[in-house]
Design a protein around this motif. Structure first.
Motif, PDB file in Angstrom:
ATOM      1  N   ILE A  72       0.959  -1.198  -0.055  1.00  0.00           N
ATOM      2  CA  ILE A  72      -0.007   0.127   0.147  1.00  0.00           C
ATOM      3  C   ILE A  72       0.935   1.307  -0.302  1.00  0.00           C
ATOM      4  N   LYS A  73       0.778   2.122  -0.925  1.00  0.00           N
ATOM      5  CA  LYS A  73       1.588   3.318  -1.262  1.00  0.00           C
ATOM      6  C   LYS A  73       3.025   2.916  -1.176  1.00  0.00           C
ATOM      7  N   GLY A  74       3.527   1.774  -1.723  1.00  0.00           N
ATOM      8  CA  GLY A  74       5.065   1.547  -1.503  1.00  0.00           C
ATOM      9  C   GLY A  74       5.481   0.799  -0.360  1.00  0.00           C
ATOM     10  N   GLU A  75       4.601   0.430   0.515  1.00  0.00           N
ATOM     11  CA  GLU A  75       5.133  -0.092   1.872  1.00  0.00           C
ATOM     12  C   GLU A  75       4.104  -1.308   1.972  1.00  0.00           C
ATOM     13  N   LYS A  76       5.085  -2.352   2.755  1.00  0.00           N
ATOM     14  CA  LYS A  76       4.231  -3.574   3.002  1.00  0.00           C
ATOM     15  C   LYS A  76       3.394  -3.619   4.160  1.00  0.00           C
ATOM     16  N   PHE A  77       2.248  -4.025   4.096  1.00  0.00           N
ATOM     17  CA  PHE A  77       1.328  -3.950   5.323  1.00  0.00           C
ATOM     18  C   PHE A  77       0.728  -5.617   5.420  1.00  0.00           C
ATOM     19  N   LEU A  78       0.889  -5.969   6.634  1.00  0.00           N
ATOM     20  CA  LEU A  78       0.265  -7.244   6.920  1.00  0.00           C
ATOM     21  C   LEU A  78      -1.271  -6.998   7.203  1.00  0.00           C
ATOM     22  N   VAL A  79      -2.150  -7.393   6.522  1.00  0.00           N
ATOM     23  CA  VAL A  79      -3.697  -7.220   6.682  1.00  0.00           C
ATOM     24  C   VAL A  79      -4.500  -8.509   6.882  1.00  0.00           C
ATOM     25  N   ALA A  80      -5.297  -8.339   7.990  1.00  0.00           N
ATOM     26  CA  ALA A  80      -6.143  -9.518   8.032  1.00  0.00           C
ATOM     27  C   ALA A  80      -7.520  -8.943   8.410  1.00  0.00           C
ATOM     28  N   GLN A  81      -8.505  -9.629   8.176  1.00  0.00           N
ATOM     29  CA  GLN A  81      -9.877  -9.226   8.457  1.00  0.00           C
ATOM     30  C   GLN A  81     -10.762 -10.570   8.731  1.00  0.00           C
ATOM     31  N   GLN A  82     -11.786 -10.367   9.505  1.00  0.00           N
ATOM     32  CA  GLN A  82     -12.528 -11.471  10.048  1.00  0.00           C
ATOM     33  C   GLN A  82     -13.937 -10.608  10.164  1.00  0.00           C
ATOM     34  N   PRO A  83     -15.107 -11.432   9.670  1.00  0.00           N
ATOM     35  CA  PRO A  83     -16.424 -10.957   9.933  1.00  0.00           C
ATOM     36  C   PRO A  83     -16.837 -11.139  11.451  1.00  0.00           C
ATOM     37  N   VAL A  84     -17.665 -10.223  11.670  1.00  0.00           N
ATOM     38  CA  VAL A  84     -18.059 -10.338  13.220  1.00  0.00           C
ATOM     39  C   VAL A  84     -19.675 -10.756  13.183  1.00  0.00           C
ATOM     40  N   SER A  85     -19.744 -12.069  13.696  1.00  0.00           N
ATOM     41  CA  SER A  85     -20.962 -12.770  13.409  1.00  0.00           C
ATOM     42  C   SER A  85     -22.190 -12.165  13.965  1.00  0.00           C
ATOM     43  N   SER A  86     -23.366 -12.531  13.549  1.00  0.00           N
ATOM     44  CA  SER A  86     -24.628 -11.702  13.901  1.00  0.00           C
ATOM     45  C   SER A  86     -24.817 -10.227  13.673  1.00  0.00           C
ATOM     46  N   VAL A  87     -23.916  -9.549  12.995  1.00  0.00           N
ATOM     47  CA  VAL A  87     -23.732  -8.180  13.034  1.00  0.00           C
ATOM     48  C   VAL A  87     -23.733  -7.754  11.395  1.00  0.00           C
ATOM     49  N   GLY A  88     -22.905  -8.574  10.707  1.00  0.00           N
ATOM     50  CA  GLY A  88     -22.813  -8.060   9.281  1.00  0.00           C
ATOM     51  C   GLY A  88     -21.570  -6.907   8.991  1.00  0.00           C
ATOM     52  N   TRP A  89     -20.742  -6.802  10.262  1.00  0.00           N
ATOM     53  CA  TRP A  89     -19.573  -5.817  10.008  1.00  0.00           C
ATOM     54  C   TRP A  89     -18.372  -6.825  10.101  1.00  0.00           C
TER      55      TRP A  89
END
Length: 602
Positions: free
Chosen positions: A263-280
């Motif tokens: 991202i913008k020339g720099e390496k990032f460790l990105v993780a994402q997980q859904p929050v159950s029962s909310v949709g976020w």
């Protein structure tokens, strides 16, 4: 090439040493070449795992907090006492007595207060259509009637049942908390009558910092944000970003799980997980160099230790190979002497390991070979004597048949044709059983044998069983295994008809180079459990009856299992058998016997 052959090691000891050195140095060199790439991959994998674990912990805490809000809304929505009271107030049928009305309202407020007394502060608001409201906070902090002026309030009318509407970060409505807690998060539901008509609303609100306070426990430059369905920031440690679009939405679009992004020339460790029962969903971002700094140092130390271990192991291995191969050298010399014909030589190698046992067994084998040479001639002589005695003990079958025929003629002369017939059938059965040496006979001969057997059985029992034959002419001269139908007919007589009068039908016909032969009776039949048990045992190759059951009153002692095994051995997978039966309608055994050219002799 000749020089290379001369330089090649000839002894097992030198070969083992060369192999040991090769097996150590080659992997070491290979490891040095690929270690860097493998280390980077392992470091990346470990960093991803650590990020997943961290985000999982955050997700669990956030989910529990949001589920706590849903539990409060569920309690208000489904509690029988509260539902009944709210419906009564909404309909205007509340108790007219002011004191009783005050006590009822006070009990409701106490229940709302008790919902959040043990956990984080939650603001519960119940707003009815007639303007009545109940809450666990002071009206001076916030007027519940102002909920109707919220831009999202109209969206609540589309909710059904236990559906929830989640409102992301918005400015705090409660005046007492505005300074310390500038943002709030809310979940709202509708209260409906049985006719699904809305009579009120329930809203549960918490301060946003209760969520981003969970993120503060992370370290190593890890930053977590909570996003709603549209990518707006619901919770973050940066209050200025709340309610705004996530700036890196395009970079993480389509990403699944955890990965390293530039991202913008720099390496990032990105993780994402859904929050159950909310949709976020939760998104964790960390500079990649910060995520691997500790892991890389560990791998570097492991590499140095590994390299030193290789060197020490190589020196130790060479020493041990020399010691371990010494008995093999002695054993090899003894083997060479035996190859030249010297059976008196012995290796003398002993020990508790495999080489010691091999030397002992080698010497023991030489002793046994000398013993066996002297025993072979004695064994052959004893075998010839035993065969001679066995031949002398055999009874001439023709003598037995002639005696039975003489008895039958005398019985007929005395006027007892039934007994004579019985003796004649028995003589035929014995002749087919013990005087025929061939394994296969014509089908018409097998049918004759079965006919004699049924006739013999009918003479034994009070009431006769009738045998019906439907044999196609082209099937008569097909060769079949000798004595394979009698056990099936015996089962039909003893188990199917239970030695009672009945009909046994044998049919045979040729269909596309396959002899289809069935044995059917009209006896008692079998239920589904019995039929399934027999079919399962036939498929598994198990015996369908115990030895005692077969021996009692049985002519051959050979049951259905033995027949199936014989046919499978002779015809392989081309043979098939099926058993069909119903209680009270009898049993059908159908066999498919593949046709072979040698089966048809004219």
């Amino acid at each position: 090439m000749n020089k290379l052959r001369e330089l090649a090691p000839k002894s097992i000891r030198h070969k083992l040493m060369l192999a040991a050195i090769t097996c150590i140095l080659v992997p070491t060199a290979f490891t040095l070449i690929i270690y860097n790439s493998l280390t980077q991959e392992a470091v990346k994998h470990q960093a991803i795992t650590n990020a997943d674990d961290s985000l999982q912990l955050v997700n669990g805490a956030v989910t529990n907090r949001l589920k706590g809000m849903l539990m409060i809304a569920n309690y208000v929505q489904v509690n029988p006492g509260l539902k009944a009271y709210f419906k009564l107030v909404a309909s205007g049928n509340e108790d007219k007595d002011p004191y009783q009305r005050f006590m009822n309202a006070n009990r409701v407020l106490e229940q709302l207060d008790s919902l959040t007394v043990a956990g984080e502060q939650s603001y519960v608001t119940v707003l009815l259509n007639n303007g009545s409201y109940f809450m666990n906070y002071s009206v001076s902090d916030f007027n519940p009637g102002d909920l109707e002026r919220k831009p999202w309030f109209e969206e609540l009318t589309g909710l059904r049942g236990l559906d929830s509407y989640w409102i992301g970060a918005e400015e705090t409505d409660f005046s007492y908390d505005k300074f310390d807690h500038p943002y709030q998060v809310t979940v709202a539901r509708t209260l409906r009558l049985d006719s699904t008509e809305i009579y009120g609303y329930v809203a549960v609100t918490i301060m946003e910092d209760q969520l981003h306070g969970i993120f503060d426990n992370l370290s190593g430059g890890q930053k977590v944000v909570l996003l709603d369905e549209s990518g707006m920031i619901v919770s973050s440690a940066d209050p200025n970003s709340l309610g705004r679009p996530f700036p890196h939405s395009e970079a993480i679009a389509g990403m699944k799980g955890t990965s390293v992004l530039s991202i913008k020339g720099e390496k990032f460790l990105v993780a994402q997980q859904p929050v159950s029962s909310v949709g976020w969903k939760l998104v964790l971002m960390q500079p990649y160099k910060d995520s691997i700094v500790n892991i890389s140092s560990i791998f570097n130390r492991v590499f140095v230790i590994q390299l030193l271990s290789f060197v020490v192991f190589l020196l130790l291995l060479i020493t041990l190979v020399r010691a371990f191969t010494q008995p093999l050298m002695r054993l090899g010399k003894a083997t060479t002497a035996v190859q030249r014909g010297n059976l008196l030589v012995r290796s003398g190698v002993r020990g508790n390991d495999e080489i010691g046992r091999l030397g002992f067994l080698f010497d023991q084998m030489l002793d046994r070979v000398q013993e066996m040479i002297s025993e072979v001639s004695d064994t052959q002589a004893r075998k010839r004597k035993a065969e001679l005695k066995m031949l002398q003990a055999q009874i001439n079958p023709h003598f037995l048949f002639n005696v039975l025929n003489s008895i039958r003629m005398k019985v007929m002369k005395r006027g007892d044709p039934e007994s004579a017939k019985m003796i004649g059938s028995l003589s035929m059965l014995l002749r087919m059983t013990i005087s025929r040496e061939e394994d296969e006979i014509f089908l018409h001969e097998e049918i004759d044998l079965v006919s004699h057997y049924v006739g013999l059985m009918n003479l034994r029992q009070k009431e006769e069983a009738r045998l019906q034959l439907e044999i196609a002419p082209e099937a008569f001269l097909i060769k079949v295994p000798r004595f394979f139908l009698q056990p099936l007919v015996e089962n039909a007589l003893i188990h199917g008809l239970s030695q009672q009068p009945g009909l046994i039908c044998i049919t045979a016909a040729m269909k596309e180079q396959v002899l289809v032969l069935t044995v059917q009776d009209n006896g008692r039949g079998m239920n589904e459990d019995e039929l399934a048990g027999i079919s399962r045992k036939i498929a598994a190759g198990e015996d369908t009856a115990s030895g005692k059951e077969e021996a009692k009153g049985s002519f051959s002692g050979m049951g259905l299992h033995n027949v199936v095994e014989r046919m499978r051995m002779l015809f392989g997978d081309g043979f098939a058998i099926a058993v069909r039966s119903k209680p009270g309608t009898g049993t059908v055994i159908e066999m498919h016997i593949p046709y072979r050219e040698e089966q048809h002799d004219v």
